[in-house]
Design an enzyme around this catalytic site. Structure first.
Site, PDB file in Angstrom:
ATOM      1  N   HIS A  77       0.827  -1.127  -0.047  1.00 37.15           N
ATOM      2  CA  HIS A  77      -0.007   0.190   0.038  1.00 37.15           C
ATOM      3  C   HIS A  77       0.834   1.122  -0.281  1.00 37.15           C
ATOM      4  CE1 HIS A  77      -3.083   2.602   0.679  1.00 37.15           C
ATOM      5  NE2 HIS A  77      -2.574   3.185   1.980  1.00 37.15           N
ATOM      6  N   CYS A  78       2.132   1.088   0.350  1.00 39.48           N
ATOM      7  CA  CYS A  78       2.892   2.081   0.893  1.00 39.48           C
ATOM      8  C   CYS A  78       3.685   2.849  -0.367  1.00 39.48           C
ATOM      9  CB  CYS A  78       3.555   2.208   1.972  1.00 39.48           C
ATOM     10  SG  CYS A  78       2.558   1.913   3.445  1.00 39.48           S
ATOM     11  N   ILE A  79       4.748   2.216  -0.686  1.00 36.22           N
ATOM     12  CA  ILE A  79       5.743   2.449  -1.476  1.00 36.22           C
ATOM     13  C   ILE A  79       5.286   2.609  -2.815  1.00 36.22           C
ATOM     14  CG2 ILE A  79       8.100   2.063  -2.451  1.00 36.22           C
ATOM     15  CD1 ILE A  79       8.635   0.147  -0.071  1.00 36.22           C
TER      16      ILE A  79
END
Length: 450
Positions: free
Chosen positions: A269-271
Protein backbone atom coordinates in the site's frame (compact mmCIF):
# COMPACT_ATOMS: atom_id res chain seq x y z
CA UNK A 1 -10.21 14.58 35.21
CA UNK A 2 -8.23 16.29 32.43
CA UNK A 3 -7.20 14.40 29.31
CA UNK A 4 -3.50 14.39 30.26
CA UNK A 5 -4.29 12.76 33.61
CA UNK A 6 -6.54 10.17 31.95
CA UNK A 7 -3.82 9.24 29.45
CA UNK A 8 -1.06 9.07 32.05
CA UNK A 9 -3.17 6.90 34.37
CA UNK A 10 -4.46 4.86 31.41
CA UNK A 11 -8.05 5.55 32.39
CA UNK A 12 -8.83 7.16 29.04
CA UNK A 13 -11.09 5.34 26.60
CA UNK A 14 -9.48 5.08 23.17
CA UNK A 15 -11.04 4.68 19.75
CA UNK A 16 -9.49 3.47 16.50
CA UNK A 17 -11.22 4.02 13.15
CA UNK A 18 -10.13 1.41 10.61
CA UNK A 19 -9.33 -2.13 11.72
CA UNK A 20 -6.93 -3.27 9.02
CA UNK A 21 -3.16 -3.89 8.95
CA UNK A 22 -2.55 -0.71 10.98
CA UNK A 23 -5.63 -0.31 13.15
CA UNK A 24 -6.05 -3.79 14.61
CA UNK A 25 -2.42 -4.16 15.82
CA UNK A 26 -2.70 -0.65 17.29
CA UNK A 27 -5.83 -1.68 19.22
CA UNK A 28 -3.99 -4.71 20.61
CA UNK A 29 -1.13 -2.59 21.95
CA UNK A 30 -3.52 -0.06 23.49
CA UNK A 31 -5.53 -2.77 25.22
CA UNK A 32 -2.38 -4.64 26.36
CA UNK A 33 -1.30 -1.40 28.06
CA UNK A 34 -4.55 -1.38 30.05
CA UNK A 35 -6.69 1.07 28.08
CA UNK A 36 -10.34 0.43 27.25
CA UNK A 37 -10.48 0.41 23.45
CA UNK A 38 -13.22 0.44 20.85
CA UNK A 39 -12.53 -0.22 17.18
CA UNK A 40 -14.79 1.15 14.43
CA UNK A 41 -14.85 -0.21 10.89
CA UNK A 42 -17.39 0.08 8.08
CA UNK A 43 -16.87 -3.59 7.11
CA UNK A 44 -19.25 -5.72 9.20
CA UNK A 45 -17.27 -8.87 8.35
CA UNK A 46 -14.34 -7.61 10.40
CA UNK A 47 -16.61 -6.96 13.37
CA UNK A 48 -18.01 -10.49 13.13
CA UNK A 49 -14.50 -11.98 13.12
CA UNK A 50 -13.41 -9.87 16.11
CA UNK A 51 -16.46 -10.81 18.16
CA UNK A 52 -15.79 -14.45 17.27
CA UNK A 53 -12.20 -13.88 18.50
CA UNK A 54 -10.70 -14.82 15.13
CA UNK A 55 -7.90 -12.68 13.73
CA UNK A 56 -7.84 -11.81 10.02
CA UNK A 57 -4.50 -9.96 10.26
CA UNK A 58 -1.29 -11.98 10.10
CA UNK A 59 0.54 -9.75 12.59
CA UNK A 60 -2.18 -10.31 15.21
CA UNK A 61 -2.28 -13.96 16.35
CA UNK A 62 -5.76 -15.28 17.05
CA UNK A 63 -4.62 -16.24 20.56
CA UNK A 64 -3.71 -12.61 21.29
CA UNK A 65 -7.02 -11.29 19.91
CA UNK A 66 -8.91 -13.93 21.91
CA UNK A 67 -7.17 -12.89 25.13
CA UNK A 68 -7.77 -9.17 24.58
CA UNK A 69 -11.45 -9.54 23.63
CA UNK A 70 -12.07 -11.94 26.53
CA UNK A 71 -10.50 -9.44 28.95
CA UNK A 72 -13.20 -6.91 28.06
CA UNK A 73 -10.60 -4.29 27.14
CA UNK A 74 -11.47 -4.32 23.43
CA UNK A 75 -14.72 -4.22 21.51
CA UNK A 76 -15.56 -3.44 17.89
CA UNK A 77 -18.52 -1.95 16.06
CA UNK A 78 -19.61 -0.39 12.79
CA UNK A 79 -21.41 2.42 14.65
CA UNK A 80 -19.52 5.76 14.80
CA UNK A 81 -21.67 6.71 17.80
CA UNK A 82 -19.15 4.78 19.90
CA UNK A 83 -16.78 7.71 19.35
CA UNK A 84 -18.86 9.81 21.77
CA UNK A 85 -17.38 7.81 24.67
CA UNK A 86 -13.75 8.14 23.50
CA UNK A 87 -11.18 10.49 24.96
CA UNK A 88 -8.76 9.97 22.06
CA UNK A 89 -9.36 8.71 18.52
CA UNK A 90 -6.79 7.41 16.00
CA UNK A 91 -7.74 7.38 12.31
CA UNK A 92 -6.21 4.41 10.45
CA UNK A 93 -8.16 4.24 7.20
CA UNK A 94 -6.87 3.55 3.66
CA UNK A 95 -5.62 6.38 1.45
CA UNK A 96 -5.45 5.00 -2.10
CA UNK A 97 -4.85 6.84 -5.34
CA UNK A 98 -7.51 7.57 -7.92
CA UNK A 99 -7.14 6.34 -11.52
CA UNK A 100 -5.51 9.69 -12.34
CA UNK A 101 -2.93 9.20 -9.52
CA UNK A 102 -4.57 11.87 -7.37
CA UNK A 103 -4.98 11.30 -3.60
CA UNK A 104 -8.30 9.72 -2.61
CA UNK A 105 -9.00 11.09 0.88
CA UNK A 106 -12.65 9.99 0.90
CA UNK A 107 -12.01 7.44 3.67
CA UNK A 108 -10.43 10.14 5.82
CA UNK A 109 -13.37 12.48 5.18
CA UNK A 110 -15.85 9.73 6.10
CA UNK A 111 -13.98 9.12 9.36
CA UNK A 112 -13.87 12.83 10.16
CA UNK A 113 -17.58 13.13 9.46
CA UNK A 114 -18.26 10.48 12.10
CA UNK A 115 -15.91 12.19 14.56
CA UNK A 116 -17.54 15.60 13.97
CA UNK A 117 -20.95 14.26 14.90
CA UNK A 118 -19.62 13.18 18.30
CA UNK A 119 -16.80 15.65 18.91
CA UNK A 120 -16.63 16.91 22.47
CA UNK A 121 -14.35 19.14 24.49
CA UNK A 122 -11.08 17.63 25.57
CA UNK A 123 -10.89 14.99 22.81
CA UNK A 124 -7.64 14.17 21.03
CA UNK A 125 -7.82 13.25 17.33
CA UNK A 126 -4.79 11.70 15.62
CA UNK A 127 -4.56 10.90 11.92
CA UNK A 128 -2.26 7.95 11.11
CA UNK A 129 -3.22 7.40 7.46
CA UNK A 130 -0.48 8.36 5.01
CA UNK A 131 -1.35 11.50 3.10
CA UNK A 132 0.04 14.72 1.63
CA UNK A 133 1.56 17.49 3.79
CA UNK A 134 -1.20 19.80 4.98
CA UNK A 135 -4.03 17.26 5.23
CA UNK A 136 -4.32 17.42 9.02
CA UNK A 137 -4.24 21.21 9.11
CA UNK A 138 -6.09 22.09 5.91
CA UNK A 139 -8.64 19.29 5.74
CA UNK A 140 -9.35 17.81 9.17
CA UNK A 141 -8.91 21.01 11.14
CA UNK A 142 -11.19 22.88 8.73
CA UNK A 143 -13.87 20.19 9.13
CA UNK A 144 -13.75 19.99 12.94
CA UNK A 145 -13.00 23.53 14.05
CA UNK A 146 -15.70 26.13 14.72
CA UNK A 147 -16.06 29.34 16.74
CA UNK A 148 -17.04 27.26 19.77
CA UNK A 149 -14.51 24.44 19.22
CA UNK A 150 -10.97 25.69 18.68
CA UNK A 151 -8.06 23.34 18.10
CA UNK A 152 -5.46 23.43 20.87
CA UNK A 153 -8.01 24.81 23.31
CA UNK A 154 -11.22 22.80 23.11
CA UNK A 155 -9.97 19.74 21.23
CA UNK A 156 -6.58 18.51 20.09
CA UNK A 157 -5.38 17.39 16.67
CA UNK A 158 -2.16 15.70 15.53
CA UNK A 159 -0.62 13.51 12.85
CA UNK A 160 1.41 10.39 13.57
CA UNK A 161 2.34 8.31 10.50
CA UNK A 162 1.83 4.57 10.65
CA UNK A 163 5.00 2.57 10.11
CA UNK A 164 3.62 -0.94 9.96
CA UNK A 165 5.64 -3.46 7.95
CA UNK A 166 3.35 -6.50 7.50
CA UNK A 167 5.11 -9.77 8.23
CA UNK A 168 8.08 -8.14 9.98
CA UNK A 169 8.94 -10.41 12.94
CA UNK A 170 11.48 -7.96 14.40
CA UNK A 171 9.76 -4.58 14.32
CA UNK A 172 6.10 -4.22 15.20
CA UNK A 173 3.82 -1.50 16.51
CA UNK A 174 5.35 -1.39 19.98
CA UNK A 175 9.06 -1.22 19.15
CA UNK A 176 8.95 0.91 15.99
CA UNK A 177 9.60 4.57 16.92
CA UNK A 178 6.50 6.76 16.52
CA UNK A 179 6.76 10.24 14.98
CA UNK A 180 4.19 12.74 16.27
CA UNK A 181 3.42 16.29 15.18
CA UNK A 182 0.49 18.37 16.44
CA UNK A 183 -1.29 21.47 15.18
CA UNK A 184 -0.26 23.26 18.39
CA UNK A 185 2.41 22.48 20.99
CA UNK A 186 -0.28 21.23 23.40
CA UNK A 187 -1.64 18.94 20.69
CA UNK A 188 1.83 17.47 20.22
CA UNK A 189 2.31 17.09 23.96
CA UNK A 190 -0.93 15.14 24.42
CA UNK A 191 -0.35 12.94 21.36
CA UNK A 192 3.15 12.09 22.66
CA UNK A 193 1.63 11.26 26.03
CA UNK A 194 -0.92 8.97 24.41
CA UNK A 195 1.53 6.93 22.34
CA UNK A 196 4.18 6.84 25.07
CA UNK A 197 1.87 4.60 27.08
CA UNK A 198 2.25 1.66 24.69
CA UNK A 199 5.09 2.46 22.24
CA UNK A 200 8.72 2.26 23.35
CA UNK A 201 9.96 5.46 21.70
CA UNK A 202 7.97 8.51 20.57
CA UNK A 203 9.65 11.19 18.45
CA UNK A 204 7.95 14.62 18.55
CA UNK A 205 8.42 17.00 15.62
CA UNK A 206 7.52 20.65 15.22
CA UNK A 207 4.24 20.32 13.31
CA UNK A 208 1.72 17.99 11.73
CA UNK A 209 3.04 18.96 8.28
CA UNK A 210 6.53 17.88 9.28
CA UNK A 211 5.22 14.52 10.50
CA UNK A 212 3.29 14.07 7.23
CA UNK A 213 6.45 14.80 5.25
CA UNK A 214 8.49 12.33 7.32
CA UNK A 215 6.41 9.38 6.12
CA UNK A 216 6.55 10.50 2.51
CA UNK A 217 10.33 10.88 2.68
CA UNK A 218 10.70 7.37 4.13
CA UNK A 219 8.80 5.72 1.32
CA UNK A 220 10.10 7.99 -1.45
CA UNK A 221 13.61 7.05 -0.31
CA UNK A 222 12.78 3.38 -0.76
CA UNK A 223 11.00 3.93 -4.08
CA UNK A 224 13.92 5.87 -5.58
CA UNK A 225 16.56 3.40 -4.38
CA UNK A 226 14.55 0.40 -5.57
CA UNK A 227 14.21 2.11 -8.94
CA UNK A 228 17.97 2.61 -9.02
CA UNK A 229 18.73 -1.10 -8.51
CA UNK A 230 15.92 -2.10 -10.86
CA UNK A 231 17.55 0.01 -13.55
CA UNK A 232 20.89 -1.52 -12.58
CA UNK A 233 19.34 -4.95 -13.19
CA UNK A 234 18.28 -3.82 -16.67
CA UNK A 235 21.78 -2.51 -17.35
CA UNK A 236 23.37 -5.74 -16.18
CA UNK A 237 21.04 -7.76 -18.43
CA UNK A 238 22.36 -5.76 -21.37
CA UNK A 239 26.01 -5.88 -20.29
CA UNK A 240 26.09 -9.54 -19.27
CA UNK A 241 26.86 -8.84 -15.59
CA UNK A 242 25.23 -10.31 -12.46
CA UNK A 243 23.56 -7.38 -10.66
CA UNK A 244 23.41 -9.29 -7.37
CA UNK A 245 27.15 -9.89 -7.40
CA UNK A 246 27.69 -6.19 -8.06
CA UNK A 247 25.40 -5.12 -5.19
CA UNK A 248 26.86 -7.58 -2.69
CA UNK A 249 30.40 -6.49 -3.53
CA UNK A 250 29.44 -2.81 -3.21
CA UNK A 251 27.82 -3.57 0.17
CA UNK A 252 31.21 -4.54 1.60
CA UNK A 253 32.02 -0.83 1.73
CA UNK A 254 31.53 0.07 5.42
CA UNK A 255 30.26 3.60 4.73
CA UNK A 256 28.34 5.54 2.10
CA UNK A 257 26.39 2.59 0.64
CA UNK A 258 23.10 0.92 1.57
CA UNK A 259 22.17 -2.20 -0.42
CA UNK A 260 18.81 -2.51 -2.16
CA UNK A 261 17.90 -5.42 -4.43
CA UNK A 262 15.96 -5.61 -7.71
CA UNK A 263 12.65 -7.39 -8.15
CA UNK A 264 9.57 -7.68 -10.37
CA UNK A 265 8.26 -4.25 -9.32
CA UNK A 266 6.84 -2.39 -6.34
CA UNK A 267 3.98 -3.68 -4.22
CA UNK A 268 2.08 -2.97 -1.04
CA UNK A 269 0.00 0.00 0.00
CA UNK A 270 2.84 2.43 0.78
CA UNK A 271 5.85 2.50 -1.52
CA UNK A 272 4.06 2.45 -4.91
CA UNK A 273 1.53 5.06 -3.72
CA UNK A 274 2.93 7.46 -1.13
CA UNK A 275 5.43 9.34 -3.36
CA UNK A 276 2.52 10.27 -5.65
CA UNK A 277 0.89 12.11 -2.72
CA UNK A 278 3.94 14.33 -2.47
CA UNK A 279 4.17 14.85 -6.24
CA UNK A 280 0.47 15.78 -6.37
CA UNK A 281 0.81 18.33 -3.57
CA UNK A 282 3.82 19.94 -5.21
CA UNK A 283 1.97 20.49 -8.49
CA UNK A 284 -0.04 23.21 -6.76
CA UNK A 285 3.27 24.99 -6.08
CA UNK A 286 4.42 24.64 -9.70
CA UNK A 287 7.11 22.18 -8.61
CA UNK A 288 7.81 18.99 -10.55
CA UNK A 289 9.09 16.10 -8.42
CA UNK A 290 11.36 14.63 -11.09
CA UNK A 291 12.93 11.86 -9.00
CA UNK A 292 9.50 10.60 -7.97
CA UNK A 293 8.25 10.51 -11.55
CA UNK A 294 11.35 8.81 -12.89
CA UNK A 295 11.38 6.21 -10.10
CA UNK A 296 7.75 5.38 -10.78
CA UNK A 297 8.48 5.01 -14.49
CA UNK A 298 11.37 2.60 -13.87
CA UNK A 299 9.53 0.52 -11.27
CA UNK A 300 6.33 0.28 -13.29
CA UNK A 301 8.26 -1.15 -16.22
CA UNK A 302 9.67 -4.10 -14.24
CA UNK A 303 6.76 -6.52 -14.88
CA UNK A 304 7.37 -6.05 -18.63
CA UNK A 305 11.05 -6.90 -18.17
CA UNK A 306 10.08 -10.04 -16.25
CA UNK A 307 7.82 -11.11 -19.12
CA UNK A 308 10.65 -10.47 -21.57
CA UNK A 309 12.90 -12.70 -19.46
CA UNK A 310 10.23 -15.44 -19.47
CA UNK A 311 9.90 -15.08 -23.24
CA UNK A 312 13.68 -15.29 -23.70
CA UNK A 313 13.90 -18.40 -21.54
CA UNK A 314 11.08 -20.13 -23.40
CA UNK A 315 12.51 -19.10 -26.78
CA UNK A 316 15.82 -20.65 -25.76
CA UNK A 317 13.92 -23.92 -25.41
CA UNK A 318 12.19 -23.43 -28.76
CA UNK A 319 8.82 -22.40 -27.29
CA UNK A 320 6.72 -19.23 -27.54
CA UNK A 321 4.85 -17.71 -24.60
CA UNK A 322 1.56 -18.41 -26.38
CA UNK A 323 0.29 -21.81 -25.31
CA UNK A 324 3.07 -22.39 -22.76
CA UNK A 325 2.09 -23.58 -19.28
CA UNK A 326 3.49 -21.08 -16.78
CA UNK A 327 3.32 -21.23 -12.99
CA UNK A 328 3.59 -17.92 -11.12
CA UNK A 329 5.27 -18.78 -7.83
CA UNK A 330 3.88 -16.31 -5.29
CA UNK A 331 1.38 -13.49 -5.88
CA UNK A 332 1.63 -11.57 -2.57
CA UNK A 333 3.65 -8.36 -2.85
CA UNK A 334 6.27 -9.56 -0.33
CA UNK A 335 7.36 -12.74 1.40
CA UNK A 336 5.32 -14.52 4.06
CA UNK A 337 2.21 -12.30 3.90
CA UNK A 338 -1.15 -12.57 2.16
CA UNK A 339 -1.27 -8.90 1.16
CA UNK A 340 -1.72 -8.51 -2.62
CA UNK A 341 -2.17 -4.74 -2.74
CA UNK A 342 -0.37 -3.33 -5.80
CA UNK A 343 1.50 -6.64 -6.18
CA UNK A 344 3.65 -6.66 -9.33
CA UNK A 345 2.91 -10.38 -9.66
CA UNK A 346 -0.60 -9.51 -10.83
CA UNK A 347 0.80 -7.35 -13.63
CA UNK A 348 3.19 -10.11 -14.68
CA UNK A 349 0.39 -12.67 -14.80
CA UNK A 350 -1.85 -10.36 -16.83
CA UNK A 351 0.92 -9.59 -19.34
CA UNK A 352 1.67 -13.29 -19.76
CA UNK A 353 -2.04 -14.05 -20.24
CA UNK A 354 -2.30 -11.24 -22.78
CA UNK A 355 0.47 -12.97 -24.73
CA UNK A 356 -1.45 -16.23 -24.70
CA UNK A 357 0.34 -17.92 -21.81
CA UNK A 358 -1.60 -20.56 -19.87
CA UNK A 359 -0.88 -19.13 -16.43
CA UNK A 360 -1.63 -20.69 -13.06
CA UNK A 361 -0.23 -19.70 -9.69
CA UNK A 362 0.81 -21.16 -6.36
CA UNK A 363 0.85 -19.15 -3.15
CA UNK A 364 0.32 -20.71 0.29
CA UNK A 365 -0.90 -17.35 1.64
CA UNK A 366 -3.38 -16.58 -1.16
CA UNK A 367 -5.73 -19.54 -1.79
CA UNK A 368 -7.75 -17.69 -4.42
CA UNK A 369 -7.91 -14.34 -6.20
CA UNK A 370 -9.88 -12.48 -8.84
CA UNK A 371 -8.26 -10.95 -11.92
CA UNK A 372 -9.35 -9.35 -15.18
CA UNK A 373 -9.46 -12.73 -16.92
CA UNK A 374 -11.55 -14.28 -14.10
CA UNK A 375 -11.05 -15.99 -10.77
CA UNK A 376 -8.02 -18.16 -10.07
CA UNK A 377 -7.20 -20.61 -7.30
CA UNK A 378 -3.76 -21.56 -6.07
CA UNK A 379 -2.67 -24.87 -7.61
CA UNK A 380 -0.89 -27.53 -5.55
CA UNK A 381 2.87 -27.44 -6.06
CA UNK A 382 3.42 -31.14 -6.72
CA UNK A 383 6.29 -32.76 -8.62
CA UNK A 384 3.85 -33.53 -11.43
CA UNK A 385 2.63 -29.91 -11.58
CA UNK A 386 6.22 -28.71 -11.85
CA UNK A 387 7.19 -31.25 -14.51
CA UNK A 388 4.18 -30.39 -16.66
CA UNK A 389 4.93 -26.66 -16.56
CA UNK A 390 7.00 -25.11 -19.33
CA UNK A 391 8.16 -22.34 -16.98
CA UNK A 392 8.04 -21.47 -13.28
CA UNK A 393 8.50 -17.75 -12.61
CA UNK A 394 9.41 -16.85 -9.01
CA UNK A 395 7.63 -13.60 -8.12
CA UNK A 396 7.48 -13.79 -4.31
CA UNK A 397 10.22 -15.30 -2.15
CA UNK A 398 8.10 -17.02 0.51
CA UNK A 399 10.37 -18.82 2.96
CA UNK A 400 8.22 -21.96 2.71
CA UNK A 401 9.27 -22.54 -0.92
CA UNK A 402 11.75 -25.42 -1.31
CA UNK A 403 13.69 -23.76 -4.11
CA UNK A 404 16.25 -26.56 -4.77
CA UNK A 405 13.39 -29.07 -5.08
CA UNK A 406 11.42 -26.72 -7.32
CA UNK A 407 14.36 -26.13 -9.64
CA UNK A 408 15.23 -29.83 -9.74
CA UNK A 409 11.72 -30.71 -10.93
CA UNK A 410 11.20 -27.81 -13.36
CA UNK A 411 12.14 -27.37 -17.01
CA UNK A 412 12.72 -23.63 -16.73
CA UNK A 413 12.80 -21.28 -13.72
CA UNK A 414 12.76 -17.51 -14.15
CA UNK A 415 13.98 -16.05 -10.87
CA UNK A 416 13.07 -12.42 -10.06
CA UNK A 417 14.13 -12.58 -6.38
CA UNK A 418 17.59 -14.22 -6.50
CA UNK A 419 16.31 -17.27 -4.60
CA UNK A 420 18.24 -19.66 -6.87
CA UNK A 421 21.64 -18.30 -5.89
CA UNK A 422 24.14 -21.15 -5.67
CA UNK A 423 22.08 -23.47 -7.86
CA UNK A 424 23.18 -22.08 -11.23
CA UNK A 425 26.19 -24.36 -11.61
CA UNK A 426 24.21 -27.53 -10.90
CA UNK A 427 21.20 -26.81 -13.09
CA UNK A 428 22.89 -25.06 -16.03
CA UNK A 429 20.54 -23.46 -18.55
CA UNK A 430 17.45 -24.21 -16.47
CA UNK A 431 17.70 -20.97 -14.41
CA UNK A 432 17.14 -17.53 -15.96
CA UNK A 433 17.55 -14.70 -13.48
CA UNK A 434 16.37 -11.10 -13.60
CA UNK A 435 19.43 -8.85 -13.50
CA UNK A 436 21.89 -11.54 -14.57
CA UNK A 437 23.23 -12.81 -17.91
CA UNK A 438 21.37 -15.54 -19.76
CA UNK A 439 22.69 -19.01 -18.81
CA UNK A 440 24.20 -19.46 -22.29
CA UNK A 441 26.08 -16.17 -21.87
CA UNK A 442 27.33 -17.27 -18.46
CA UNK A 443 28.64 -20.50 -19.94
CA UNK A 444 30.39 -18.59 -22.71
CA UNK A 445 32.02 -16.26 -20.16
CA UNK A 446 33.22 -19.22 -18.11
CA UNK A 447 34.67 -20.87 -21.20
CA UNK A 448 36.48 -17.68 -22.19
CA UNK A 449 37.97 -17.24 -18.69
CA UNK A 450 39.20 -20.86 -18.71
Amino acid sequence: MQLGEKLASRQARLGVIGLGYVGLPLCMEMAEAGFSVVGIDADPRKIVEIKAKRSYIGDVPTAVLDKIVTSGKFDATTDPAALATCDAVSICVPTPLSKTKDPDVSYILDAVKGIKQHLRRGQLIVLESTTYPGTTDELIRAELESDDMRVGRDFFLAFSPERIDPGNRTHGTRNTPKVVGGITPRCTELAVLLYSQFIERVVPVSSARTAEMVKLLENTFRSVNIALVNELASMCDVLGIDAYEVIDAAATKPFGFLPFYPGPGLGGHCIPIDPHYLAWKLKAHDFTARFIGLAAEVNQRMPELVVEKVSAGLNHQGKPVKGSRIIALGVAYKRDVSDMRESPALSVIKLLQDRGGRVTYHDPYVPEMTMEHGSMASVPLTDETLRLADCVVVLTDHTSFDIPHIVANSRLVVDTRNVTRGLEGKFGERIWKLGAPAPSAQGYALAESA
